[in-house]
Design a protein around this motif. Structure first.
Motif, PDB file in Angstrom:
ATOM      1  N   ARG A 101       0.679  -1.209   0.303  1.00 28.00           N
ATOM      2  CA  ARG A 101       0.446   0.097   0.236  1.00 28.00           C
ATOM      3  C   ARG A 101       0.599   1.098   0.135  1.00 28.00           C
ATOM      4  O   ARG A 101       0.232   2.462  -0.466  1.00 28.00           O
ATOM      5  CB  ARG A 101      -1.110  -0.074   1.510  1.00 28.00           C
ATOM      6  CG  ARG A 101      -1.832  -0.853   0.883  1.00 28.00           C
ATOM      7  CD  ARG A 101      -3.102  -1.096   2.218  1.00 28.00           C
ATOM      8  NE  ARG A 101      -4.102  -1.520   2.718  1.00 28.00           N
ATOM      9  CZ  ARG A 101      -4.413  -2.634   2.609  1.00 28.00           C
ATOM     10  NH1 ARG A 101      -3.747  -3.525   2.731  1.00 28.00           N
ATOM     11  NH2 ARG A 101      -5.482  -3.627   2.754  1.00 28.00           N
ATOM     12  N   ASN A 131      -0.468  -2.448  -5.908  1.00 25.12           N
ATOM     13  CA  ASN A 131      -1.247  -2.688  -6.052  1.00 25.12           C
ATOM     14  C   ASN A 131      -2.392  -2.236  -4.507  1.00 25.12           C
ATOM     15  O   ASN A 131      -1.976  -1.222  -4.480  1.00 25.12           O
ATOM     16  CB  ASN A 131      -1.358  -4.476  -5.408  1.00 25.12           C
ATOM     17  CG  ASN A 131      -2.542  -5.457  -5.070  1.00 25.12           C
ATOM     18  OD1 ASN A 131      -3.341  -4.781  -5.848  1.00 25.12           O
ATOM     19  ND2 ASN A 131      -2.484  -6.618  -3.869  1.00 25.12           N
ATOM     20  N   PHE A 132      -3.641  -2.778  -4.436  1.00 26.05           N
ATOM     21  CA  PHE A 132      -4.228  -1.793  -2.973  1.00 26.05           C
ATOM     22  C   PHE A 132      -4.912  -0.774  -3.293  1.00 26.05           C
ATOM     23  O   PHE A 132      -5.172   0.133  -3.057  1.00 26.05           O
ATOM     24  CB  PHE A 132      -4.103  -1.607  -1.841  1.00 26.05           C
ATOM     25  CG  PHE A 132      -3.438  -2.791  -1.339  1.00 26.05           C
ATOM     26  CD1 PHE A 132      -4.322  -4.143  -0.426  1.00 26.05           C
ATOM     27  CD2 PHE A 132      -2.130  -3.563  -1.829  1.00 26.05           C
ATOM     28  CE1 PHE A 132      -3.737  -5.101  -0.365  1.00 26.05           C
ATOM     29  CE2 PHE A 132      -1.647  -5.051  -0.886  1.00 26.05           C
ATOM     30  CZ  PHE A 132      -2.802  -5.748  -1.102  1.00 26.05           C
ATOM     31  N   ILE A 133      -5.320  -0.340  -4.833  1.00 26.36           N
ATOM     32  CA  ILE A 133      -5.479   1.067  -5.572  1.00 26.36           C
ATOM     33  C   ILE A 133      -7.127   1.362  -4.314  1.00 26.36           C
ATOM     34  O   ILE A 133      -7.106   2.513  -4.807  1.00 26.36           O
ATOM     35  CB  ILE A 133      -5.418   1.521  -6.891  1.00 26.36           C
ATOM     36  CG1 ILE A 133      -6.132   0.307  -8.056  1.00 26.36           C
ATOM     37  CG2 ILE A 133      -4.229   1.408  -7.736  1.00 26.36           C
ATOM     38  CD1 ILE A 133      -6.405   1.291  -8.891  1.00 26.36           C
ATOM     39  N   ASP A 134      -7.837   0.659  -4.443  1.00 27.00           N
ATOM     40  CA  ASP A 134      -9.016   0.940  -4.206  1.00 27.00           C
ATOM     41  C   ASP A 134      -8.867   1.391  -2.377  1.00 27.00           C
ATOM     42  O   ASP A 134      -9.760   2.377  -2.201  1.00 27.00           O
ATOM     43  CB  ASP A 134      -9.952  -0.168  -4.236  1.00 27.00           C
ATOM     44  CG  ASP A 134      -9.070  -2.222  -3.011  1.00 27.00           C
ATOM     45  OD1 ASP A 134      -8.096  -1.481  -3.626  1.00 27.00           O
ATOM     46  OD2 ASP A 134     -10.267  -1.991  -2.338  1.00 27.00           O
ATOM     47  N   ASP A 135      -7.537   1.561  -2.244  1.00 31.42           N
ATOM     48  CA  ASP A 135      -7.770   1.452  -0.543  1.00 31.42           C
ATOM     49  C   ASP A 135      -7.314   3.643  -0.858  1.00 31.42           C
ATOM     50  O   ASP A 135      -6.823   4.358   0.206  1.00 31.42           O
ATOM     51  CB  ASP A 135      -6.004   1.648   0.148  1.00 31.42           C
ATOM     52  CG  ASP A 135      -7.272  -0.001   1.060  1.00 31.42           C
ATOM     53  OD1 ASP A 135      -8.392  -0.017   0.516  1.00 31.42           O
ATOM     54  OD2 ASP A 135      -6.209  -0.640   1.203  1.00 31.42           O
ATOM     55  N   SER A 165      -6.359  -3.210  -8.554  1.00 31.96           N
ATOM     56  CA  SER A 165      -6.868  -3.666  -6.950  1.00 31.96           C
ATOM     57  C   SER A 165      -7.209  -5.162  -7.403  1.00 31.96           C
ATOM     58  O   SER A 165      -7.848  -5.587  -7.758  1.00 31.96           O
ATOM     59  CB  SER A 165      -8.514  -3.344  -6.711  1.00 31.96           C
ATOM     60  OG  SER A 165      -8.643  -4.081  -5.472  1.00 31.96           O
ATOM     61  N   LEU A 209     -10.722  -6.247  -6.364  1.00 33.46           N
ATOM     62  CA  LEU A 209     -11.791  -5.528  -6.483  1.00 33.46           C
ATOM     63  C   LEU A 209     -11.623  -7.144  -7.814  1.00 33.46           C
ATOM     64  O   LEU A 209     -12.797  -6.903  -8.426  1.00 33.46           O
ATOM     65  CB  LEU A 209     -11.882  -4.975  -7.286  1.00 33.46           C
ATOM     66  CG  LEU A 209     -11.575  -3.468  -5.736  1.00 33.46           C
ATOM     67  CD1 LEU A 209     -12.262  -2.526  -6.143  1.00 33.46           C
ATOM     68  CD2 LEU A 209     -13.549  -3.719  -4.889  1.00 33.46           C
ATOM     69  N   ARG A 234     -12.983  -1.089 -12.010  1.00 38.63           N
ATOM     70  CA  ARG A 234     -12.883   0.233 -10.239  1.00 38.63           C
ATOM     71  C   ARG A 234     -11.335  -0.609 -10.174  1.00 38.63           C
ATOM     72  O   ARG A 234     -10.410  -0.178 -10.063  1.00 38.63           O
ATOM     73  CB  ARG A 234     -13.589   0.004  -9.614  1.00 38.63           C
ATOM     74  CG  ARG A 234     -14.953   0.788  -9.461  1.00 38.63           C
ATOM     75  CD  ARG A 234     -15.130   1.237  -8.581  1.00 38.63           C
ATOM     76  NE  ARG A 234     -14.669   0.271  -7.438  1.00 38.63           N
ATOM     77  CZ  ARG A 234     -14.878   0.353  -5.610  1.00 38.63           C
ATOM     78  NH1 ARG A 234     -16.191   0.585  -5.774  1.00 38.63           N
ATOM     79  NH2 ARG A 234     -14.626   0.478  -4.858  1.00 38.63           N
ATOM     80  N   SER A 235     -11.130  -1.738 -10.359  1.00 37.08           N
ATOM     81  CA  SER A 235      -9.979  -3.122 -10.172  1.00 37.08           C
ATOM     82  C   SER A 235      -8.811  -2.603 -11.368  1.00 37.08           C
ATOM     83  O   SER A 235      -7.339  -2.560 -10.805  1.00 37.08           O
ATOM     84  CB  SER A 235     -10.055  -4.332 -10.556  1.00 37.08           C
ATOM     85  OG  SER A 235      -9.976  -5.237 -11.381  1.00 37.08           O
TER      86      SER A 235
END
Length: 767
Positions: free
Chosen positions: A183, A209-213, A252, A255, A286-287
């Motif tokens: 992250r 990774n974790f671009i939804d965060d 992500s 996702l 969104r991923s």
């Protein structure tokens, strides 16, 4: 330049190098030559997926597969090499797998539901690290006619024995590397390792990774995040690796997996939201996984895979031959200098002085070697201290960030129970990164030491016995606001009393209403009875009619009268009074009297009954009025009590609301205090006076000291052998054995020239 030609030239160079006797004396030569031979004869194009613990590596690969097949969790569990062999959807192997045991046996997997039994430390059937060599899965990952294999490595910082060495070896053997970032992005440990990787690997795709965060509301954006990572890569990682190529993208993995795998019913384990087809479509969009696929297609086009594969191998081979050449040149120079010194006028005295000078300088050079080793050790201590301190600070910062997310004390308490394990994992990861970094530094130092020895001629650490952080209970009973609670309790008691009074009044009102109802019923009955009486009186009077009128008539009657005068008086005494007949008018009311009798017997009782009923009615009405007055009084009392209850309840709510705000504020303050205390506890554990840092640095210092001693022993031995060889050359010259020395010079020169030619040939193949 054709790929076939590149492969042929490189293999020819490898075979030619393996024939050179002078090279066989160079440490690790045989291992390296076999490594290059394997790379050139293997037709696989391997892409290693690399990532530290918590980078989401296995989730990312599951997203590529579209199925939740490989273990992914908050703990490191992958325990063996997993190879994803790219096959066409029509291939009969598609959807199946092969488990290769270290015993040489194989297990065919016709379905993958039990895959975790063969790949994770949670297996109940196998000791996976010791029993399983690899697991191959045959799946359509990407469109290509080449033999592409994606490798899920055990991890850079896996805690199982053998993971680190296996991962480094796989990265060396891979032709490209997908590097998963955590992250926070690139850390100092990533930079250290990637700097080393850039020397053996030329093709990278960095996946944030974790671009939804990413918190877009706070100004974070994927573009800015990737730009920051690119700057770090350019300035710190690839600054001395001009031939390395890399790209960046953001995804992500979670996702993407939820969007592709229909068996995942919810996005998170504790989520109540059931994933619908529309929701899956939104999550996949969104991923940004499609951006990764496009980047893969641009980076590894099917028509350039072999060029990338063998071109990079050729570049690595050239770098290695350059190092070999440098060592041969140093040996050749030394041999030539000795030969020139010995052949100049064939001076035995000069040779003797050279021998004596060599012996005399031996101790001085040994001391220089020792100082060189110790100086390098001091430098290594300082470097490791800075890096370890920074990494421990980063761990403390990461823990603080996790702690800051909690908004309720119970959740913080529950999470803190796992804090010792979390810290233990992170510290183990730090130690493994240190070991990797240390091994590479020792190898580099080994080469430097060889050079220094030739100019005037790995130790693994013990595991740290770290005491885990003793995670006590985070919170304690909070006893504030007792007085406020007592006041609210009093109000509640008053309210309860008033509510009891209201209930009593309600019962009284109900009783009064019932009595009023009874009175009303009685009044109605009396009114009906009076009405009936009146009706009967009226009917009877109607039957009797009008009272008959009295009748007048004349009737005669006789009366006695005294006789007048004295004589009449006297006569009257004799014959009595005189009888006189008179007439009078009389009234005959006999019919009326009969009518009166009939009236008295038939109507008067009813009249008396009516009178009695009317008295009862008046009494009932008075009673009803009295009850209504009483009811009104009770209703007024009810309204007053009700109003008081409402006032008390409003006051209680206000007091409770005030108290709630106070408690929430106090809870937030207390939670903040707990967070601060827990963060301070972690920081003190990691960086305090008797901390993990102190233990690690003591261990590092001990390890470096041991390495120094081993290197000094090894260097002295190596130096002594070099001196002995030089003295042997001098002895040969003094014994007139010039041909042997000259042969040695010629052999080294020939080897140098062969390497130079091979380098030129292979370098010409690099595209």
């Amino acid at each position: 330049m054709s790929v076939r030609a590149t492969k042929k030239v490189c293999l020819s160079a490898v075979e030619e190098l393996s024939k050179q006797n002078e090279l066989s004396e160079i440490p690790h030569f045989t291992e390296e030559i076999e490594h290059f031979r394997h790379r050139l004869q293997d037709d696989e194009f391997r892409i290693a997926v690399v990532g530290e613990f918590s980078s989401g590596k296995s989730t990312f690969i599951n997203a590529l597969l579209g199925k939740d097949l490989l273990q992914h969790a908050t703990t490191e569990t992958t325990a063996t090499l997993t190879r994803l062999v790219n096959v066409a959807a029509s291939d009969p192997r598609c959807g199946k797998g092969t488990v290769r045991l270290r015993s040489g046996e194989s297990i065919c997997l016709n379905e993958m539901n039990n895959l975790r039994e063969y790949t994770t430390t949670a297996s109940e059937r196998f000791n996976v690290v010791d029993d399983i060599e690899s697991v191959e899965l045959y799946l359509p990952v990407m469109e290509s006619s080449h033999n592409i294999v994606i490798i899920d490595t055990p991890g850079l910082n896996g805690t199982a024995d053998g993971h680190r060495e296996q991962t480094v070896r796989l990265i060396q053997q891979a032709h490209a590397c997908i590097y998963l970032l955590q992250r926070r992005g690139l850390a100092e440990s990533d930079v250290e390792f990637l700097t080393y990787l850039s020397q053996i690997q030329k093709n990278f795709i960095f996946v944030q990774n974790f671009i939804d965060d990413l918190h877009t509301s706070e100004g974070d954006s994927l573009e800015e995040k990737l730009a920051a990572q690119t700057q770090i890569l350019d300035e710190k990682v690839f600054v001395n690796a001009p031939h390395a190529r890399y790209s960046t993208c953001g995804v992500s993995a979670l996702l993407a997996l939820a969007g592709r795998d229909d068996s995942m019913t919810t996005l998170y384990a504790d989520s109540d939201e059931i994933l619908t087809p529309e929701r899956r479509k939104d999550l996949y969009a969104r991923s940004h996984l499609d951006d990764f696929y496009k980047l893969m297609a641009r980076t590894f086009p099917d028509d350039r895979l072999e060029t990338i594969q063998y071109g990079d191998t050729a570049a690595a081979l050239v770098d290695w031959m350059r190092m070999l050449s440098e060592q041969i040149v140093r040996r050749e120079t030394q041999a030539q200098e000795l030969y020139q010194a010995s052949s100049d006028h064939h001076s035995i005295e000069k040779l003797e002085r050279l021998r004596e000078k060599t012996i005399e300088s031996r101790e001085r050079h040994k001391k220089q070697l020792e100082n060189f080793i110790l100086d390098k050790g001091r430098s290594l201590r300082a470097s490791e201290k800075d890096i370890i301190h920074e990494e421990l600070q980063q761990i403390a910062q990461d823990i603080r960030a996790e702690i800051s997310k909690f908004e309720a004390l119970p959740q913080l308490e529950e999470w803190s129970k796992n804090l010792p394990d979390i810290l233990s994992q992170k510290i183990n990861q730090l130690l493994i990164r240190h070991d990797m970094r240390y091994d590479q530094q020792v190898k580099a130092f080994y080469q430097l030491l060889l050079t220094r020895i030739e100019e005037y001629s790995s130790v693994r650490s013990e595991e740290l016995d770290l005491k885990p952080l003793q995670s006590g209970k985070v919170s304690q009973t909070h006893d504030g606001f007792k007085q406020e609670l007592k006041e609210i309790e009093k109000i509640r008691e008053q309210t309860a009393k008033k509510k009891g009074e209201i209930e009593r009044i309600e019962r009284e009102l109900a009783s009064i209403e019932a009595a009023v109802g009874e009175q009303q019923s009685e009044i109605q009955d009396l009114e009906r009875s009076i009405s009936n009486c009146q009706s009967q009186i009226s009917r009877r009077k109607a039957r009797l009619g009008i009272r008959p009128q009295a009748v007048e008539r004349e009737e005669s009657y006789t009366v006695e009268e005294s006789r007048g005068g004295i004589l009449g008086f006297l006569w009257g005494l004799v014959v009595g009074p005189k009888k006189v007949k008179k007439y009078r008018t009389v009234t005959d009311d006999s019919e009326g009297q009969e009518w009166d009798k009939q009236m008295a017997s038939q109507v008067n009782p009813l009249t008396r009954e009516k009178s009695r009923l009317q008295k009862q009615l008046e009494a009932a009405k008075r009673s009803e009025l009295r009850l209504r007055d009483e009811s009104q009084d009770r209703e007024d009392a009810y309204r007053r009590a009700k109003r008081r209850v409402e006032e008390l309840e409003a006051k209680a709510r206000a007091e409770e609301e005030t108290l709630r705000y106070k408690q929430e504020y106090a809870a937030k303050e207390y939670l903040a205090e707990c967070k601060r205390n827990l963060s301070a506890q972690v920081e003190n554990y990691l960086l305090g006076e008797h901390s993990v840092e102190v233990q690690i640095m003591q261990n590092v210092s001990d390890k470096i000291e041991l390495t120094e001693k081993d290197f000094i022993i090894w260097a002295f031995d190596r130096f002594q052998k070099a001196i002995d060889k030089k003295l042997e050359w001098i002895r040969q010259v003094k014994l007139q054995k010039y041909p042997e020395l000259l042969k040695q010079v010629h052999s080294l020169t020939a080897t140098k020239e062969i390497i130079a030619k091979l380098m030129k040939d292979v370098e010409a193949q690099i595209i």
